[in-house]
Scaffold this active site. Structure first.
Site, PDB file in Angstrom:
ATOM      1  N   ASP A  13       0.847  -1.253  -0.057  1.00 32.88           N
ATOM      2  CA  ASP A  13      -0.133  -0.057  -0.001  1.00 32.88           C
ATOM      3  C   ASP A  13       0.858   1.193   0.123  1.00 32.88           C
ATOM      4  O   ASP A  13       2.076   1.149   0.343  1.00 32.88           O
ATOM      5  CB  ASP A  13      -0.782   0.062   1.156  1.00 32.88           C
ATOM      6  CG  ASP A  13      -1.876   1.045   1.279  1.00 32.88           C
ATOM      7  OD1 ASP A  13      -2.347   1.270   0.126  1.00 32.88           O
ATOM      8  OD2 ASP A  13      -2.268   1.655   2.280  1.00 32.88           O
ATOM      9  N   ASP A  15      -0.020   4.979   1.030  1.00 30.48           N
ATOM     10  CA  ASP A  15      -0.567   6.053   2.286  1.00 30.48           C
ATOM     11  C   ASP A  15      -0.706   5.126   3.459  1.00 30.48           C
ATOM     12  O   ASP A  15      -1.300   3.992   3.550  1.00 30.48           O
ATOM     13  CB  ASP A  15      -2.018   6.589   2.154  1.00 30.48           C
ATOM     14  CG  ASP A  15      -1.814   7.494   0.882  1.00 30.48           C
ATOM     15  OD1 ASP A  15      -1.002   8.427   0.961  1.00 30.48           O
ATOM     16  OD2 ASP A  15      -2.951   7.432   0.035  1.00 30.48           O
TER      17      ASP A  15
END
Length: 259
Positions: A13, A15
């Site tokens: 991922d 963020d």
């Protein structure tokens, strides 16, 4: 637990794992550098559908993080891949930004508000009441409802913002129709991403900061999962879920030597 095969490809991922509020998380640059040097296929994933991979590449570069355009996988790309598989050459009424409209243009979709096959909802900086009204009427008229991701809020420097999942709920209340979400935690986003880099789930790992999206999607796609504690899920919250990550680490810096 059976021994897992060595990790040959990585999905992470963005963020909360690599960056936080526009600032790189310590260790992110070293992790990405090690990945590039290793030659192992990898993807940086985001449920945000606003930006194209080219846009995100430029944003990450400005932060000092070198991620090739082809190593960026968004919920907009996963949505476009899904629609291309389901109904090639179809049409859609889109509420969203360039990340989503470009992805649909690239698969040959016609964007229209005249009897579209789908209403496709993604993130946008300005959710228009007029656009939402049009979406409701098209769905009631027979268009199928697709959304890029179920995230109800998104981050900003001022605080949480309403995101795709919240607007989808409004449209669902008005139509009685629930959307099909293509992004995390749907393992479809992981599987289409793995296919894009020629990787296999049994030798892949997913790194995320959220139990309810990143870790869940990784588990359902059959991958090893790493939860980092630099994002949304706190250590005391892990036991609240009926599933667990394969590993919990403080940050991405702890995974550099695992590559």
């Amino acid at each position: 637990m059976a021994d897992r095969k060595p990790i040959e490809s990585w999905l992470t991922d963005m963020d909360g794992v690599l960056i936080h509020e526009g600032v790189p998380i310590p260790g992110a640059d070293a992790f990405l550098k090690k990945l590039r040097e290793s030659g192992k296929p990898f993807l940086v994933l985001t449920n945000n559908s606003i930006y194209t991979p080219r846009d995100l590449h430029a944003r990450l570069t400005r932060m000092g993080l070198d991620v090739p355009i082809e190593s960026i996988w968004t919920s907009a790309l996963a949505t476009a891949q899904f629609l291309d598989d389901q109904r090639p050459g179809g049409s859609a009424y889109v509420i969203g930004e360039a990340g989503l409209t470009t992805a649909l243009h690239d698969i040959g979709y016609i964007l229209t508000d005249h009897e579209p096959d789908y209403v496709v909802l993604g993130e946008t900086r300005t959710y228009s009441f007029e656009a939402m009204t049009k979406a409701v009427r098209l769905i009631l008229g027979g268009a199928r409802f697709i959304a890029t991701n179920p995230d109800e809020t998104g981050p900003s420097t001022e605080g949480p913002l309403p995101a795709t999942g919240a607007v989808a709920a409004l449209i669902t209340q008005a139509t009685g129709k629930k959307p099909y979400f293509a992004g995390k935690p749907n393992p479809l986003m992981m599987r289409t991403g793995l296919n894009a880099i020629g990787a296999h789930s049994e030798t892949s790992a997913m790194i995320g900061d959220r139990m309810d999206t990143d870790v869940l999607a990784g588990i359902e796609a059959g991958m090893q999962t790493f939860l980092v504690l630099t994002g949304l899920t706190r250590p005391d919250q892990v036991e609240n879920f009926p599933y667990r990550p394969s590993h919990i680490v403080d940050s991405i810096a702890d995974l550099v030597e695992r590559v």
